[in-house]
Structure formats: structure tokens, C-alpha cells
Design an enzyme around this catalytic site. Structure first.
Site, mmCIF file in Angstrom:
data_model
loop_
_atom_site.group_PDB
_atom_site.id
_atom_site.type_symbol
_atom_site.label_atom_id
_atom_site.label_comp_id
_atom_site.label_asym_id
_atom_site.label_seq_id
_atom_site.Cartn_x
_atom_site.Cartn_y
_atom_site.Cartn_z
ATOM 1 N N GLU A 188 0.858 -1.185 0.000
ATOM 2 C CA GLU A 188 0.000 0.000 0.000
ATOM 3 C C GLU A 188 0.896 1.239 0.000
ATOM 4 O O GLU A 188 1.795 1.363 0.828
ATOM 5 C CB GLU A 188 -0.908 -0.022 1.239
ATOM 6 C CG GLU A 188 -1.882 1.142 1.255
ATOM 7 C CD GLU A 188 -3.166 0.825 2.019
ATOM 8 O OE1 GLU A 188 -3.468 -0.357 2.265
ATOM 9 O OE2 GLU A 188 -3.871 1.795 2.358
ATOM 10 N N ARG A 189 0.662 2.108 -0.956
ATOM 11 C CA ARG A 189 1.467 3.320 -1.140
ATOM 12 C C ARG A 189 2.938 2.991 -1.367
ATOM 13 O O ARG A 189 3.830 3.737 -0.954
ATOM 14 C CB ARG A 189 1.307 4.288 0.039
ATOM 15 C CG ARG A 189 -0.127 4.535 0.447
ATOM 16 C CD ARG A 189 -1.004 4.948 -0.712
ATOM 17 N NE ARG A 189 -2.405 5.064 -0.308
ATOM 18 C CZ ARG A 189 -3.383 5.298 -1.165
ATOM 19 N NH1 ARG A 189 -3.142 5.415 -2.467
ATOM 20 N NH2 ARG A 189 -4.616 5.412 -0.744
ATOM 21 N N GLU A 312 -10.746 4.557 8.806
ATOM 22 C CA GLU A 312 -10.872 4.152 7.397
ATOM 23 C C GLU A 312 -11.366 2.713 7.257
ATOM 24 O O GLU A 312 -10.832 1.918 6.495
ATOM 25 C CB GLU A 312 -9.530 4.340 6.676
ATOM 26 C CG GLU A 312 -9.051 5.782 6.693
ATOM 27 C CD GLU A 312 -7.768 6.027 5.902
ATOM 28 O OE1 GLU A 312 -6.962 5.100 5.786
ATOM 29 O OE2 GLU A 312 -7.598 7.160 5.423
ATOM 30 N N ARG A 345 -2.227 3.800 16.886
ATOM 31 C CA ARG A 345 -2.219 4.978 16.010
ATOM 32 C C ARG A 345 -3.367 5.936 16.316
ATOM 33 O O ARG A 345 -4.494 5.505 16.597
ATOM 34 C CB ARG A 345 -2.283 4.548 14.545
ATOM 35 C CG ARG A 345 -1.078 3.732 14.137
ATOM 36 C CD ARG A 345 -1.216 3.250 12.718
ATOM 37 N NE ARG A 345 -0.794 4.212 11.726
ATOM 38 C CZ ARG A 345 -1.484 4.510 10.637
ATOM 39 N NH1 ARG A 345 -2.655 3.958 10.400
ATOM 40 N NH2 ARG A 345 -1.011 5.368 9.754
ATOM 41 N N ASP A 386 -2.973 14.320 6.578
ATOM 42 C CA ASP A 386 -2.433 13.057 6.085
ATOM 43 C C ASP A 386 -1.198 13.245 5.217
ATOM 44 O O ASP A 386 -1.293 13.134 4.002
ATOM 45 C CB ASP A 386 -3.528 12.329 5.281
ATOM 46 C CG ASP A 386 -3.172 10.886 5.013
ATOM 47 O OD1 ASP A 386 -2.193 10.410 5.577
ATOM 48 O OD2 ASP A 386 -3.890 10.245 4.225
ATOM 49 N N GLU A 408 4.920 9.645 13.624
ATOM 50 C CA GLU A 408 4.821 8.841 12.396
ATOM 51 C C GLU A 408 5.074 9.753 11.207
ATOM 52 O O GLU A 408 4.285 10.657 10.927
ATOM 53 C CB GLU A 408 3.439 8.183 12.273
ATOM 54 C CG GLU A 408 3.297 7.360 11.001
ATOM 55 C CD GLU A 408 1.977 6.591 10.900
ATOM 56 O OE1 GLU A 408 1.520 6.031 11.921
ATOM 57 O OE2 GLU A 408 1.398 6.555 9.801
ATOM 58 N N GLU A 414 3.792 9.248 -0.889
ATOM 59 C CA GLU A 414 2.413 9.115 -1.361
ATOM 60 C C GLU A 414 1.886 10.417 -1.959
ATOM 61 O O GLU A 414 1.219 10.411 -2.991
ATOM 62 C CB GLU A 414 1.519 8.685 -0.185
ATOM 63 C CG GLU A 414 0.057 8.612 -0.537
ATOM 64 C CD GLU A 414 -0.815 8.129 0.627
ATOM 65 O OE1 GLU A 414 -0.284 7.832 1.709
ATOM 66 O OE2 GLU A 414 -2.038 8.060 0.428
ATOM 67 N N TRP A 564 -12.853 12.900 1.834
ATOM 68 C CA TRP A 564 -11.896 12.404 0.845
ATOM 69 C C TRP A 564 -11.983 13.218 -0.456
ATOM 70 O O TRP A 564 -11.436 12.806 -1.467
ATOM 71 C CB TRP A 564 -12.126 10.910 0.553
ATOM 72 C CG TRP A 564 -11.642 10.010 1.659
ATOM 73 C CD1 TRP A 564 -10.968 10.395 2.792
ATOM 74 C CD2 TRP A 564 -11.771 8.589 1.738
ATOM 75 N NE1 TRP A 564 -10.681 9.297 3.572
ATOM 76 C CE2 TRP A 564 -11.166 8.164 2.953
ATOM 77 C CE3 TRP A 564 -12.347 7.607 0.912
ATOM 78 C CZ2 TRP A 564 -11.117 6.827 3.361
ATOM 79 C CZ3 TRP A 564 -12.294 6.278 1.318
ATOM 80 C CH2 TRP A 564 -11.678 5.894 2.529
HETATM 81 C C1 BDP Z 1 -3.280 7.317 4.068
HETATM 82 C C2 BDP Z 1 -3.158 6.322 2.972
HETATM 83 C C3 BDP Z 1 -3.798 5.003 3.290
HETATM 84 C C4 BDP Z 1 -3.338 4.541 4.652
HETATM 85 C C5 BDP Z 1 -3.684 5.586 5.679
HETATM 86 C C6 BDP Z 1 -3.156 5.268 7.062
HETATM 87 O O1 BDP Z 1 -3.736 6.861 1.796
HETATM 88 O O2 BDP Z 1 -3.438 4.114 2.273
HETATM 89 O O3 BDP Z 1 -3.926 3.332 4.989
HETATM 90 O O4 BDP Z 1 -3.082 6.798 5.334
HETATM 91 O O5 BDP Z 1 -2.165 5.886 7.452
HETATM 92 O O6 BDP Z 1 -2.244 8.213 3.883
HETATM 93 O O7 BDP Z 1 -3.709 4.444 7.762
#
Ligand code: BDP
Length: 721
Positions: A188-189, A312, A345, A386, A408, A414, A564
């Protein structure tokens, strides 16, 4: 060309430039290239000083120290070194702890060693019985390893090593990479290929990459790795996968690296066949306890869990009307007897909560301060939204004095051009770390919150979302390596400057020649601001394409989740642009200390770099340059494109000083970046122009396409989703 001609040409190059022609390189060796030192005087000094090498003691970590010294010194000094167990009577290099080395014991370094703690080291030029020694001494073998890499860095960056008096220890305890790697090897990313964890072939096949990964991490002091994605798969907690996790942990252990996993909160249901994952349910508690005990039978020094919960779509304690503290404490209790930690987190926000997304993590977590168990550390992203190219620091820093908070950062780019844009992130990391929270008056920097010193916390940490994949050079962009390197160096010592880190990296990765170091450093230092300018200048944020996050899409609206969309964040209208987060708006500013509020709530004193983050500003408002806001935006977007072109010129001029392979790759990536920067500039300005109704100032490049054309661009199959 015949071989003879090639040889003559090479000879001529050597004659004219006094150095060997740059050799082709694929980037696999990262900053650990260990090629022969070119400076003759230093080479002589190093050979003399490090003539005899002694590593006293035997253990897996000391074996790694020996291997690294063997490989590195043989390469750097140009001839095979012999490493002995007994300190030579003739002086030389000696590495060990007072427990493993009689010589180090004899040196009486106890007081000095006390000051460097369990992971620190001393690096000293020391006379003993008339002989001159270079000593790497530490309390633990891990400290010896870090000291070894420090010495190697001095050689690689061509420092004088005759009078060493280094006493060094890390400022934060948990220095951790977060891999957002899935069990199917997608990342992912991730923009550098597939996951380096080859789950299918583990545990039987140990890829050399795992070892080289560990070497690279240890060289910058990274001491933990979370192997799996925060959007977690509970299968990794089953015996089938724990065997594989064990194999990796066994590889990493000698390098001082602990393994961590992400824990999916609903695992008791998914793999435990329970009916609930309620954190207060006794069966659930027992399940986690057993599961944790089971993990420790595979990995006796298992580090613990990273958890993304109720964010999410991930399950979490709130599914059962419990708090984040209830959830974190459930796992913490299971881990505590084994010494493991929970990195919980704080990246939480909910579309159904009608408040500004910026405020939601603070609203959720601040009241929980003081209710987490001692082995919980709350992991907070650098900013409240983000990982945008620029974010003001997260308001939780400084707001939870009774809870250790770890940083973090996102190393993977990304939102900063992903695998193809050159953006050196150390200036961004430093900007956040040096921000003043004023939690305990002036000087209460984010760095002091994160290293635990502001509130005297026993645990502290920094996590970086890795940019590593199975591309031959690990990070897709050769300069992505610098961000991995810089993260590690800053996690170890947040007081290092971005410039110095860049210098080290350039010298180790390319060469130490000032005609190369200076231009590359300048290029790197300006690169993040360049990206900010062509993507999201003046505090704009979250303007990127839907889902894949590559390229501009400020027009995104009417999606199932308002938070979003882009329009949620820029709020452009006929009057102006920007998110009013003052009292007249969402009042997110109220989450900061009064001193911070005082500066940011007034558009006149709010730094222009974050102006539109906190204010809705009229198109014709005057900015510091004397231009109207609209014109200033146009200039910044255009300036971003110009700066990419400057990078291209700088880089082109370095042909011949950089090996062809990496030079070509960066050159081609810069061409992509230039094209993308224009795309960002033109798409954003044309779109915002529909509100501002003002012309792009004369003298600036005008957009090549139409807004409609830009809105149709859809980079299908962009990686990392
Ligand atoms: C966002 C990303 C996503 C991650 C999320 C996260 O787009 O893919 O799962 O953060 O940090 O930046 O949980």
C-alpha cells in the site's frame, strides 16, 4: 568502438580529470558502497590507523561487526584486512564491550560508558601501553555495531580519524520502519515494486536482501520493523505465518532489529473463532494473551504491535462502544509480561462526525490522556490531515503530557510525487520536529515531545512508513534512498541538520568531490519546497487525484466521503480560497497552545506557508510579496515548475561525475517530474481560475491544455493502491 579505443579514452579521462571514470551502478548497495578511498593522504592515514583490526568476543552481533568491517575496510582501504580476536600489541582498531574485550576493560572507560546507555557507543583514539588504538567501545554488542557503522561513515565521508573523541547515543528508543506490505506482496502506497518479504518462499529461503536490508537499517540506527500493513490481515498471526516471521526475526536479531506486527482488532473473531472482539470480554482478553504467548515462542524478543483501529473502515474497540484506551490496554496487558509494546495509532477520523477532520484525532485522544498502560505509545502522524507536502504540526503533540507519543512520518512519497519525483524529506521532518508546541512554555518542541524528554517518558519513538520495495535500487527513485537514510539518522538524533545528513548521504552514495556534493546538496535542500510550490503552495492541501493520489484533482467533489474530496479542503469560491480554521470557522486552532494560536489566527502574522490551511483569504488580499493572493499563487505554482527545470540543469551538468546508470535514471525521472509539475500547475490554476476569474499574470507560462482535458486524465493502474 574497439576495446583499444575504449581503453585509450578511459586513460585520457583519468589523465584529464585525475580520477577513474564513474562506473555503472544499479543502486543496490545504497549508501554502503565501500569503494576504494580516492584521497591518497586519507587512505594512508586510514591504513596506518586501522592497520590491525581486533574484534574481541564472539556472538552473532559481533560476528556481524566482523563481517561488516571485513567487507568495508577491504573495499575502502583496497586490500584484504585480517581481523583477529586478540588486541594487537602494535595498536590499531579494537572493538568490543568491557565484558568481551580485555583491552577495553583495561582502558577504564566505565564512567564514559555509563553516559551512553545500552545502545550508545564511544569512538576514541586512545594510547595504551605506548600503542595507539582506535577504540569502539560500548556497553552492549549492539552499541559496538552502531559504533562500527559510525566509524565506517567517517571513512566513507572522508573525515580525519586521528583524534577521535566521540560519545554518541540515540535520542529516541523505538526507531522503526512501518512497512505497509500485504501478504500478497502488494505494498500500500509502495512505489518501488513489490514487497521485499517473499512470504511464499519463507521460511525456507532467506533472500540476501533481508540481510542487506538489516545492514542498511543498522547503519543508521533503525532498531525495529513492522513487517505488515496497518490495514492488517489477521492471517499473519497464525502459526503458518509466524514461522515465516520467525525466520525474518532470526535474520534481523544480530543487527539489533526487532520485529513487530500489525494486529487486526477483529482477529479473535477471524482466526480465533470467537463471537466478539470486545476488549473487555474475558474470552477476548484470554485469546490475546494466548496469542501473544504463542508469538513469543516463535520470536522470543518480539517487539509488539502497531494498531490502526476505527479508522478508514478498520475494526476497533469503538465497534463495541469501548474507547481507544480500552483497545490499546487489551493488547498492552497481553504484551507487558514479555516486554512488548503497543503502538496505537491516532490516525482516526470519521466521515459521519460532522466536525473538521483536522480536529478529530485530538477530540478523540486528548481526553484519554493518562488512561493508557505504561507499554502503550500513541503514534501520531506529523500533521493532522495526512502526510501532505506541508502540514502544520499535529495538535496532539504537547497535548497529552501523561502519554508517550511517537512520531509517524511517511518516507514513501504518497503525496509528494511517489516513485518518480525528487523530494528530499529531511527538511520536512525537521520542520515538524523543530515546531514549538509551547506545551511547557517556549522551547517545548515536537522533538522533545517525541524523544520523551519534555514529560520524562520511559518510552519514546519515531516511525517512518517505508519506501522500500523489491526494485533493484530498493526505492525506485535513487534519491528516495536519501529519505530512508535521513529518517534513520533523525530518529537516532533529531538535532542533526538536513544539510549535514544530505552531505553524508551524497558522499557515501555518489562521491566526496565538492564539485558534486555542493550542487546535489543544494538541489536536495530545495526539492521539498519545489514540490510544495507546484502541488500545494501557501497551505493548500489534499488536492490530489482520487484513490491513487497521483497528480492533481482539485475538482474532486460529490463522493461518498466528503473528507476524501478536494473541495472539502480548499473551499475555493468567488471570494477567495482556503479553510477557515479560526473561531469564525472550524476553530481547529483552539487545539493548539495560546502562543501558537496567537500567531496563526491572524492572517497578518500567520506564516504564508500555512496561510490557506487556517484562513479563507480573498483573491485580492495583499501578500508579503506585494502581489494579490491570486497572483502569488500563480507565481508559486510557476516557480515550482521553474525549480524543477533548475534541478534538471544541475543534474545534467553532473554527467560524467555520476555513473551513467544512475545519472540516466535520475535524468529521466526529472523529465517526468517536470512534466508532472506543469500538469499540477496548469490543472490547479485553470481550476482555481474558474473561481478567481482573474488572468494568469503576463510573463508567466500559460497552460497548454484546457481544464476539461486535465479533468479527463486518469492514470489508471498507478501503483500503491
Ligand atoms: C493514508 C493512505 C492510506 C493509509 C492511511 C493510514 O492513503 O493508504 O492506509 O493513510 O495511514 O495516507 O492508515
Amino acid at each position: 568502438m574497439s576495446k583499444k579505443i575504449v581503453f585509450c579514452f578511459a586513460f585520457l579521462v583519468v589523465l584529464i580529470f585525475g580520477q577513474k571514470p564513474a562506473q555503472a551502478e544499479d543502486g543496490y548497495r545504497l549508501w554502503q558502497r565501500y569503494d576504494l578511498i580516492q584521497n591518497k593522504d586519507l587512505l594512508k592515514q586510514y591504513r596506518k590507523t586501522l592497520g590491525n583490526v581486533t574484534v574481541q568476543g564472539s556472538s552473532p552481533t559481533l560476528a556481524v561487526v566482523k563481517d561488516e568491517l571485513d567487507m568495508a575496510l577491504s573495499g575502502l582501504l583496497g586490500s584484504k584486512v585480517t581481523i583477529t580476536d586478540n588486541a594487537s600489541k602494535k595498536g590499531g582498531l579494537v572493538a568490543g564491550t568491557p565484558a568481551t574485550s580485555s583491552l577495553i576493560k583495561d582502558l577504564g572507560l566505565d564512567q564514559k560508558l555509563k553516559e551512553v546507555g545500552q545502545e550508545g557507543f564511544l569512538l576514541l583514539s586512545q594510547k595504551h601501553k605506548g600503542n595507539a588504538y582506535t577504540v569502539i567501545a560500548a556497553n552492549s554488542e549492539k552499541g559496538v555495531l552502531y559504533g562500527t557503522f559510525h566509524l565506517l561513515r567517517l571513512l566513507q565521508t572522508q573525515q580525519d580519524i586521528q583524534n577521535l573523541n566521540v560519545s554518541n547515543s540515540p535520542k529516541t528508543k523505538l526507531r522503526i520502519l512501518n512497512h505497509w506490505d500485504n501478504l500478497d506482496r502488494t505494498v500500500e502506497r509502495g512505489y518501488a515494486g513489490f514487497s521485499i518479504w517473499d512470504w511464499h518462499k519463507l521460511p525456507d529461503y532467506i533472500d540476501q536482501r533481508y540481510i542487506d536490508y538489516a545492514r542498511a537499517n543498522a547503519s543508521v540506527g533503525i532498531n525495529g520493523t513492522v513487517l505488515t500493513n496497518v490495514n492488517a490481515n489477521s492471517l499473519v498471526l497464525t502459526p503458518e505465518y509466524l514461522k515465516k516471521v520467525k525466520a525474518l526475526a532470526d535474520v534481523f536479531r544480530p543487527y539489533g532489529i526487532k520485529v513487530y506486527l500489525t494486529a487486526r482488532f477483529s482477529s479473535p473473531i477471524e482466526i480465533g473463532k470467537l463471537k466478539t472482539a470486545d476488549p473487555l470480554n474475558p474470552e477476548v482478553k484470554a485469546w490475546w494473551k494466548n496469542k501473544v504467548n504463542e508469538i513469543y515462542t516463535y520470536v522470543p524478543d518480539f517487539g509488539g504491535f502497531t494498531v490502526k483501529a476505527n479508522s478508514e473502515g478498520q475494526p476497533g474497540p469503538q465497534n463495541y462502544n469501548r474507547s481507544h484506551a480500552d483497545g490499546a490496554n487489551l493488547l498492552a496487558e497481553a504484551l507487558a509480561p514479555k516486554g512488548g509494546v503497543v503502538m496505537w495509532r491516532a490516525f482516526v477520523y470519521d466521515n459521519n462526525v460532522p466536525d473538521d477532520r483536522h480536529k478529530q484525532a485530538y477530540t478523540e485522544f486528548k481526553p484519554l490522556d493518562g488512561t493508557f498502560q505504561g507499554n502503550v505509545i500513541v503514534q501520531v502522524k506529523n500533521g493532522a490531515i495526512d502526510f501532505q507536502p506541508r502540514e502544520p504540526f499535529h495538535p496532539l503533540f504537547g497535548a497529552m503530557p501523561k502519554t508517550p507519543l511517537m512520531m509517524e512520518f511517511q518516507i514513501t512519497q504518497e503525496y509528494l510525487g511517489q516513485g518518480t519525483h525528487l523530494a528530499y524529506l529531511a527538511p520536512m521532518f525537521k520542520e515538524t520536529l523543530e515546531s514549538d508546541t509551547y506545551a511547557k512554555g517556549q522551547g517545548s518542541t515536537v522533538a522533545k515531545v517525541v524523544d520523551g524528554s519534555l514529560d520524562n517518558h520511559a518510552i519514546s519513538g519515531m516511525a517512518g512508513v517505508a519506501n522500500i520495495g523489491n526494485d533493484i535500487n530498493w526505492t525506485s527513485h535513487p534519491f528516495g534512498q536519501a529519505n530512508w537514510y535521513a529518517f534513520g539518522r533523525l530518529a537516532w538524533d533529531h538535532a542533526l541538520t538536513a544539510e549535514d545528513i544530505a552531505d553524508e548521504w551524497i558522499k557515501m552514495t555518489f562521491s566526496g568531490s565538492p564539485s558534486l556534493v555542493t550542487p546535489i546538496r543544494n538541489m536536495m535542500m530545495a526539492s521539498r519546497e519545489t514540490v510544495v510550490n507546484y502541488m500545494t503552495p501557501m497551505g493548500l492541501h489534499h488536492l490530489m487525484g482520487w484513490d491513487h493520489h497521483y497528480g492533481p484533482a482539485p475538482w474532486i467533489k460529490d463522493k461518498p466521503r466528503a473528507d476524501w474530496t478536494s473541495v472539502y479542503y480548499h473551499r475555493a469560491d468567488e471570494k477567495g480560497i482556503g479553510f477557515d480554521r479560526t473561531k469564525t470557522g472550524s476553530n481547529a486552532l483552539s487545539q493548539y497552545a495560546p502562543e501558537v494560536q496567537a500567531q496563526w489566527e491572524n492572517p497578518a502574522t500567520c506564516p504564508e506557508d500555512v496561510l490557506l490551511w487556517f484562513h479563507h483569504v480573498a483573491w485580492d488580499a495583499k501578500t508579503k510579496s506585494g502581489r494579490t493572493l491570486w497572483d502569488e499563487l500563480c507565481y508559486r505554482y510557476s516557480g515550482g515548475v521553474d525549480s524543477v527545470r533548475t534541478m534538471q540543469k544541475t543534474w545534467n551538468a553532473l554527467a560524467g561525475q555520476v555513473d551513467k546508470e544512475r545519472h540516466q535514471q535520475v535524468k529521466q525521472y526529472l523529465a517526468i517530474q517536470e512534466k508532472d509539475a506543469r500538469w499540477w500547475r496548469d490543472a490547479c490554476l485553470l481550476y482555481f481560475q474558474t473561481f478567481s476569474k482573474r488572468p494568469i499574470p503576463q510573463g508567466l507560462e500559460q497552460p497548454q491544455g484546457t481544464l476539461e482535458e486535465y479533468m479527463k486524465i486518469d492514470p489508471k493502474f498507478a501503483p500503491g493502491i
